[in-house]
Design an enzyme around this catalytic site. Sequence first.
Site, PDB file in Angstrom:
ATOM      1  N   ASP A 230       0.810  -1.219   0.000  1.00  0.00           N
ATOM      2  CA  ASP A 230       0.000   0.000   0.000  1.00  0.00           C
ATOM      3  C   ASP A 230       0.842   1.267   0.000  1.00  0.00           C
ATOM      4  O   ASP A 230       0.502   2.255  -0.644  1.00  0.00           O
ATOM      5  CB  ASP A 230      -0.948  -0.002   1.205  1.00  0.00           C
ATOM      6  CG  ASP A 230      -2.131  -0.935   0.989  1.00  0.00           C
ATOM      7  OD1 ASP A 230      -2.292  -1.432  -0.146  1.00  0.00           O
ATOM      8  OD2 ASP A 230      -2.888  -1.172   1.944  1.00  0.00           O
ATOM      9  N   HIS A 286       0.539  -7.899   0.094  1.00  0.00           N
ATOM     10  CA  HIS A 286      -0.729  -8.616   0.111  1.00  0.00           C
ATOM     11  C   HIS A 286      -1.425  -8.572  -1.242  1.00  0.00           C
ATOM     12  O   HIS A 286      -1.023  -7.853  -2.148  1.00  0.00           O
ATOM     13  CB  HIS A 286      -1.656  -8.030   1.181  1.00  0.00           C
ATOM     14  CG  HIS A 286      -2.004  -6.586   0.942  1.00  0.00           C
ATOM     15  ND1 HIS A 286      -1.199  -5.547   1.381  1.00  0.00           N
ATOM     16  CD2 HIS A 286      -3.032  -5.998   0.285  1.00  0.00           C
ATOM     17  CE1 HIS A 286      -1.736  -4.395   1.026  1.00  0.00           C
ATOM     18  NE2 HIS A 286      -2.847  -4.640   0.346  1.00  0.00           N
ATOM     19  N   ARG A 296     -18.728  -9.355  -3.487  1.00  0.00           N
ATOM     20  CA  ARG A 296     -17.971  -9.017  -2.277  1.00  0.00           C
ATOM     21  C   ARG A 296     -17.989  -7.506  -2.084  1.00  0.00           C
ATOM     22  O   ARG A 296     -17.582  -6.750  -2.964  1.00  0.00           O
ATOM     23  CB  ARG A 296     -16.533  -9.516  -2.426  1.00  0.00           C
ATOM     24  CG  ARG A 296     -15.561  -9.173  -1.298  1.00  0.00           C
ATOM     25  CD  ARG A 296     -14.162  -9.520  -1.794  1.00  0.00           C
ATOM     26  NE  ARG A 296     -13.116  -9.502  -0.794  1.00  0.00           N
ATOM     27  CZ  ARG A 296     -12.393  -8.429  -0.459  1.00  0.00           C
ATOM     28  NH1 ARG A 296     -12.648  -7.255  -1.032  1.00  0.00           N
ATOM     29  NH2 ARG A 296     -11.419  -8.529   0.430  1.00  0.00           N
TER      30      ARG A 296
END
Length: 317
Positions: A230, A286, A296
């Site tokens: 990130d 990730h 989702r």
Amino acid sequence: MATRHRRRGGSAPSWAKPGKPGERPGGPKKSRGRTSWKSLLIWGVFGVTLGLMAGYYLWGELITDDSVTEVLAAQRDAVAQRFFHVPCSQDYESLKQFEACTPRKCGRAVTDSVITLQEAEKMRRLAEAGLSLGGSDGGASILDLHSGALSMGKKFVNMYRFFGDKLKDVMSDEDFNLYREVRLKIQHEIARTFNISVSSLHLTKPTFFSRMNSSEAKTAHDEYWHPHIDKVTYGSFDYTSLLYLSDYSQDFGGGRFVFIDEGANRTVEPRTGRLSFFTSGSENLHRVEKVSWGTRYAITISFTCNPEHAIGDPTWT
């Protein structure tokens, strides 16, 4: 508990057998014996080396392909709070000027006790209402209440400009108040867990709702499954949080959140109201699995230590 899956098989490499060694003219027989012994030794060392290299390669393939997986938080489990410590990377050197906010420890946390089920369900209805105005042609749509960015076809529009006052038929001040209350709860939980000052932590961009399904990707924005960091992808992120608004294995398949660590992949299974948060540096590489069926919903709420990167809560003005 770690769940281990069978390695992908592969035929062992086939090696050519050495031909029969020729005799040296006039050489004694014991010389041929010494040559044979040395040859066997060389081939033995060569074979062991190749075996080690092959094992290393296969182990790397095993990890990359999610063959070794540990579930940090299963959907069926109600998690009060779990914290998993990981060593901090060097990505926070620039934050030393923000001492009250700089991570004293790094890691990842999961809790089902901060955001109530009722709050999460209201947040999902807000996401559904906003995304009903647009939506990506591919498998990933976003709604950013701060900037107004809304997926529409293969592009994004500013929903505040595009729809104007008509938006008030879909969203209300009550929705924005709920959004702020949820954000504050998450901010306080991050500060408490990482032992930093809550006032030194600032909301940053992008912060957005996401809706993912199994539709084929149409643009690069739809390819949400690639591994990333990130703090590299979004330079302002210092702490990342995700609030899940739907349930793994009930509302959708696939779509688990995967931390990619050396030696294993560690997953979080989404559960409505589940909060997952972590330091945003390279210690927390990730990705998200591709959604295989269903839909989702989640919201990413990000925080920074640098007040220059801060944004305010969404408002109509």
